[in-house]
Design a protein around this motif. Structure first.
Motif, PDB file in Angstrom:
ATOM      1  N   ILE A  82      12.643   2.089 -15.323  1.00  0.00           N
ATOM      2  CA  ILE A  82      11.378   2.531 -14.736  1.00  0.00           C
ATOM      3  C   ILE A  82      11.707   3.261 -13.443  1.00  0.00           C
ATOM      4  O   ILE A  82      12.524   2.773 -12.641  1.00  0.00           O
ATOM      5  N   THR A  83      11.096   4.410 -13.222  1.00  0.00           N
ATOM      6  CA  THR A  83      11.401   5.127 -11.989  1.00  0.00           C
ATOM      7  C   THR A  83      10.977   4.296 -10.784  1.00  0.00           C
ATOM      8  O   THR A  83      10.082   3.449 -10.859  1.00  0.00           O
ATOM      9  N   GLN A  88       7.130   0.833  -7.995  1.00  0.00           N
ATOM     10  CA  GLN A  88       6.356   0.508  -6.798  1.00  0.00           C
ATOM     11  C   GLN A  88       4.869   0.487  -7.115  1.00  0.00           C
ATOM     12  O   GLN A  88       4.121  -0.354  -6.588  1.00  0.00           O
ATOM     13  N   THR A  89       4.434   1.387  -7.989  1.00  0.00           N
ATOM     14  CA  THR A  89       3.032   1.391  -8.406  1.00  0.00           C
ATOM     15  C   THR A  89       2.671   0.083  -9.111  1.00  0.00           C
ATOM     16  O   THR A  89       1.594  -0.483  -8.882  1.00  0.00           O
ATOM     17  N   MET A  90       3.579  -0.423  -9.945  1.00  0.00           N
ATOM     18  CA  MET A  90       3.350  -1.696 -10.616  1.00  0.00           C
ATOM     19  C   MET A  90       3.245  -2.838  -9.609  1.00  0.00           C
ATOM     20  O   MET A  90       2.369  -3.708  -9.711  1.00  0.00           O
ATOM     21  N   LEU A  91       4.138  -2.832  -8.629  1.00  0.00           N
ATOM     22  CA  LEU A  91       4.115  -3.892  -7.609  1.00  0.00           C
ATOM     23  C   LEU A  91       2.857  -3.808  -6.750  1.00  0.00           C
ATOM     24  O   LEU A  91       2.255  -4.838  -6.418  1.00  0.00           O
ATOM     25  N   ASP A  92       2.464  -2.601  -6.399  1.00  0.00           N
ATOM     26  CA  ASP A  92       1.248  -2.433  -5.594  1.00  0.00           C
ATOM     27  C   ASP A  92       0.027  -2.933  -6.367  1.00  0.00           C
ATOM     28  O   ASP A  92      -0.875  -3.557  -5.791  1.00  0.00           O
ATOM     29  N   LEU A  97      -4.053  -7.318  -7.288  1.00  0.00           N
ATOM     30  CA  LEU A  97      -4.620  -8.340  -8.170  1.00  0.00           C
ATOM     31  C   LEU A  97      -4.394  -9.750  -7.652  1.00  0.00           C
ATOM     32  O   LEU A  97      -5.293 -10.597  -7.693  1.00  0.00           O
ATOM     33  N   TYR A  98      -3.181 -10.020  -7.143  1.00  0.00           N
ATOM     34  CA  TYR A  98      -2.786 -11.405  -6.869  1.00  0.00           C
ATOM     35  C   TYR A  98      -2.365 -11.673  -5.434  1.00  0.00           C
ATOM     36  O   TYR A  98      -1.976 -12.794  -5.109  1.00  0.00           O
ATOM     37  N   GLY A  99      -2.403 -10.676  -4.605  1.00  0.00           N
ATOM     38  CA  GLY A  99      -2.015 -10.907  -3.222  1.00  0.00           C
ATOM     39  C   GLY A  99      -0.549 -10.616  -2.989  1.00  0.00           C
ATOM     40  O   GLY A  99       0.165 -10.088  -3.840  1.00  0.00           O
ATOM     41  N   THR A 100      -0.086 -10.994  -1.813  1.00  0.00           N
ATOM     42  CA  THR A 100       1.277 -10.691  -1.385  1.00  0.00           C
ATOM     43  C   THR A 100       2.301 -11.404  -2.253  1.00  0.00           C
ATOM     44  O   THR A 100       2.173 -12.597  -2.541  1.00  0.00           O
ATOM     45  N   PHE A 101       3.326 -10.686  -2.671  1.00  0.00           N
ATOM     46  CA  PHE A 101       4.410 -11.284  -3.449  1.00  0.00           C
ATOM     47  C   PHE A 101       5.094 -12.377  -2.631  1.00  0.00           C
ATOM     48  O   PHE A 101       5.476 -12.183  -1.489  1.00  0.00           O
ATOM     49  N   GLY A 102       5.195 -13.551  -3.223  1.00  0.00           N
ATOM     50  CA  GLY A 102       5.828 -14.664  -2.543  1.00  0.00           C
ATOM     51  C   GLY A 102       4.931 -15.374  -1.561  1.00  0.00           C
ATOM     52  O   GLY A 102       5.388 -16.217  -0.785  1.00  0.00           O
ATOM     53  N   GLY A 103       3.616 -15.073  -1.592  1.00  0.00           N
ATOM     54  CA  GLY A 103       2.700 -15.708  -0.665  1.00  0.00           C
ATOM     55  C   GLY A 103       1.432 -16.155  -1.354  1.00  0.00           C
ATOM     56  O   GLY A 103       1.227 -15.942  -2.551  1.00  0.00           O
ATOM     57  N   ILE A 128      -1.420  -2.751 -14.725  1.00  0.00           N
ATOM     58  CA  ILE A 128      -1.380  -1.391 -15.259  1.00  0.00           C
ATOM     59  C   ILE A 128      -0.132  -1.151 -16.103  1.00  0.00           C
ATOM     60  O   ILE A 128       0.924  -1.738 -15.887  1.00  0.00           O
ATOM     61  N   PHE A 129      -0.278  -0.269 -17.090  1.00  0.00           N
ATOM     62  CA  PHE A 129       0.854   0.266 -17.837  1.00  0.00           C
ATOM     63  C   PHE A 129       1.458   1.437 -17.070  1.00  0.00           C
ATOM     64  O   PHE A 129       0.746   2.244 -16.465  1.00  0.00           O
TER      65      PHE A 129
END
Length: 483
Positions: A82-83, A88-92, A97-103, A128-129
Motif C-alpha cells: 500500500i502506498t 496514512q489515509t487508512m490510519l486517519d 472512527l475510533y480515536g487516537t491509536f493506542g489511546g 475505507i477501502f
C-alpha cells in the motif's frame, strides 16, 4: 528566450511522465518551479499492464480453487503493498472512527462504546477501502480493495496500539477506476478476510471451529493459516500469523449452494434476536439484492416463530416453521455451536451469523461466522449450557422455542451425540490440536511487539494446553447432559 526555455522544460517533464510506470509512483502531484513558471506534474496509477494475469489465477472464468487457497497442512504467505499516502489515509480514517491509536477512543463510538452483543455502538460505517497490491507465490494481484475490518475486536486492537488488525480483501472493488482488473479474482475468489486471531493466544480457534462446522456437514467458510507482511513505504513488515477466511457473500454461496441468488442477511442489533416486536429492516443487513426492498422472508420467520399455534397446535406450528426456515440445519448448527462452546453469537450476542434464503428450498438457512472466541467457556456471561437453562426463551426464540418443543429437542439431542462422536471426537481433536500447533508455533512466536496479542513466550503453548483440556471437558459435559 524564457518561453523557449519553458517549452523545453515542459517537453522534458512530459518525457519523464511517459517514462514512469505505476510501479514507480502512484497518485503523485508535484509542482516544479522553473524561473517564474510552475508546471504541475500529475502522475496517477491507472496506466499499468496486469502482466501476471492468467485465467486460472486472476479471472472470473474459473471455479474457486479452494485447494490452492485453503490448504490445511501448511502456512502460506501474503504480502500487501500500500502506498505511504494511502496507508496514512487508512490510519486517519481509523482515528476518525475510533480515536487516537493506542489511546482511549474519542471517535464516534466514544470511550468504552459497545452495543448489543459487544458490537461497537455509534459506528455504523466500515473503514475505507484503498487500492493496493497483493503478492502470493510470486504473482501480483492489482489494485485490490484493502481495508481494515472488525467490530469490537478492531476497536480494542486499535486502542491497545496493536497494528495486527484484520483486513478485508475485495479483488475487483476498484474495477471502475482500473479497467485492467475488471472481474479480478484470486483463484476464482472475489472476497477474502484476513482474521487477526484477536483474543486467541493459540491462533487456532478461527480455523478449528470452522473445520468442525464443515465436518459436521454444515455450510461454513474454508480457512487457512497465512503469514501477512505489509509494505506501506518502508519495506515488508511482519504483521503476524493470520487466518484467511472465505467470505460468505462470496465463494461460500458459490460453492456450497447450487444457486447464489437468494437473499443473504447478516443481522446485527436487536432485530437479530428475532424476539417479538424487534423487526427492523435496517438491522437485517442485506449483503446482496440490496436494491430489492423485500424482507418478507425474515418477516415470515419472525411471524411464524411467535404464532400462537406454537403452544396450541405444535404440529401445525412446526409445519409452518419448517416451510420458511431450515430447522434441521439450525438444530445441527446449534448442537455443534453449543458442544464446542461459542459464546460470541446468537443466544448471547446479536451478531456473527448469516441467514441465506436458499432458492432450492425457499427456506432461510443458518450459516455460522466469526469463531475466534469459540472453543472456550467464554467472556461475560459465558457460553450457553447444553440444556440452555440460563436462556431467556422469549429473548432468543430461535433457540428457546425450538428447544421447548419435544420433537425439535429430540433432534437437537441426537445431533449433540453425533457431534462428540464425529466432528468433535476427543482423540481426533487432540491430534488435530497437536498437528496444528506444531505447524504454526514458529510463526506465532515470531510475532513482534506492536503486532501481537501474545503476552509472553509461553502464551502460545499454554493456550494449546487449554484447548486440549477443553475438548475433554466437553465430552464429559455431553455425557452428563445425555444421561
Amino acid at each position: 528566450m524564457k518561453n523557449y526555455k519553458t517549452q523545453l522544460f515542459s517537453l522534458f517533464i512530459i518525457l519523464i511522465i511517459f517514462s514512469c510506470t505505476s510501479d514507480d509512483v502512484a497518485d503523485v502531484t508535484d509542482v516544479v518551479e522553473e524561473d517564474d513558471t510552475e508546471v504541475a506534474i500529475v502522475i496517477d496509477d491507472t496506466d499499468f499492464e496486469a502482466t501476471d494475469w492468467t485465467s486460472e489465477t486472476h479471472s472470473k472464468d474459473v471455479d474457486p480453487n479452494l485447494e490452492e487457497v485453503f490448504e490445511d497442512n501448511t502456512v502460506k504467505r501474503l504480502d500487501l503493498v500500500i502506498t505511504e499516502e494511502r496507508w496514512q489515509t487508512m490510519l486517519d480514517d481509523m482515528t476518525n472512527l475510533y480515536g487516537t491509536f493506542g489511546g482511549t477512543s474519542t471517535g464516534a463510538g466514544g470511550p468504552g462504546a459497545g452495543g448489543p452483543g459487544g458490537a461497537t455502538a455509534g459506528i455504523d460505517e466500515d473503514p475505507i477501502f484503498v487500492p493496493g497490491e497483493v503478492f502470493y507465490e510470486g504473482k501480483e494481484w492489482y489494485r485490490v480493495g484493502l481495508r481494515f475490518k472488525g467490530n469490537s475486536s478492531l476497536k480494542s486492537s486499535w486502542e491497545a496500539g496493536i497494528l495486527k488488525l484484520s483486513f478485508k480483501l475485495d479483488f475487483d472493488e476498484f474495477e471502475d477506476d482500473y479497467p485492467q482488473i475488471k472481474n479480478q479474482r484470486f483463484y476464482g475468489i472475489k472476497k477474502l478476510s484476513l482474521k487477526n486471531n484477536y483474543n486467541d493466544a493459540s491462533m487456532l480457534r478461527e480455523k478449528v471451529a470452522a473445520d468442525v462446522f464443515r465436518n459436521a456437514g454444515l455450510a461454513a467458510s474454508h480457512t487457512a493459516f497465512y503469514t501477512v507482511y505489509v509494505d506501506h513505504g518502508d519495506g515488508p513488515q511482519y504483521f503476524g500469523l493470520y487466518t484467511l477466511v472465505e467470505e460468505v457473500d462470496g465463494s461460500v454461496l458459490d460453492t456450497q449452494f447450487s444457486d447464489d441468488n437468494g437473499n443473504l442477511y447478516k443481522p446485527d442489533g436487536d432485530a437479530a434476536t428475532f424476539a417479538s416486536g424487534t423487526f427492523d429492516e435496517d438491522e437485517y443487513v442485506k449483503k446482496n439484492n440490496e436494491d430489492e426492498a423485500d424482507f418478507s422472508d425474515v418477516q415470515s420467520l419472525l411471524t411464524v416463530l411467535h404464532d400462537g399455534t406454537r403452544t396450541t397446535d405444535p404440529a401445525a406450528w412446526r409445519a409452518s416453521l419448517d416451510a420458511v426456515f431450515d430447522t434441521d440445519v439450525f438444530l445441527k448448527y446449534l448442537a455443534v455451536n453449543t458442544v464446542i462452546q461459542n459464546w460470541d453469537t446468537y443466544g448471547r450476542m446479536t451478531h456473527n451469523y448469516f441467514l441465506y434464503n436458499d432458492p432450492d428450498t425457499s427456506k432461510l438457512t443458518w450459516i455460522p461466522w466469526d469463531h475466534n472466541e469459540a472453543l472456550e467457556t467464554g467472556n461475560g456471561q459465558g457460553a450457553l449450557s447444553l440444556n440452555f437453562s440460563e436462556l431467556n426463551a422469549a429473548q432468543w426464540p430461535i433457540i428457546g422455542y425450538l428447544y421447548q418443543d419435544d420433537v425439535y429437542k429430540a433432534k437437537y439431542d441426537a445431533y449433540v451425540k453425533e457431534v462428540v462422536e464425529n466432528s468433535f471426537e476427543e482423540s481426533t481433536m487432540q491430534a488435530l490440536y497437536t498437528s496444528y500447533a506444531a505447524l504454526v508455533e514458529e510463526y506465532a512466536n515470531a510475532e513482534v511487539s506492536g503486532y501481537t496479542f501474545l503476552s509472553n513466550s509461553s502464551s502460545f503453548q499454554s493456550a494449546i494446553s487449554q484447548l486440549k483440556s477443553h475438548v475433554s471437558s466437553r465430552k464429559a459435559a455431553v455425557e452428563s447432559y445425555l444421561d
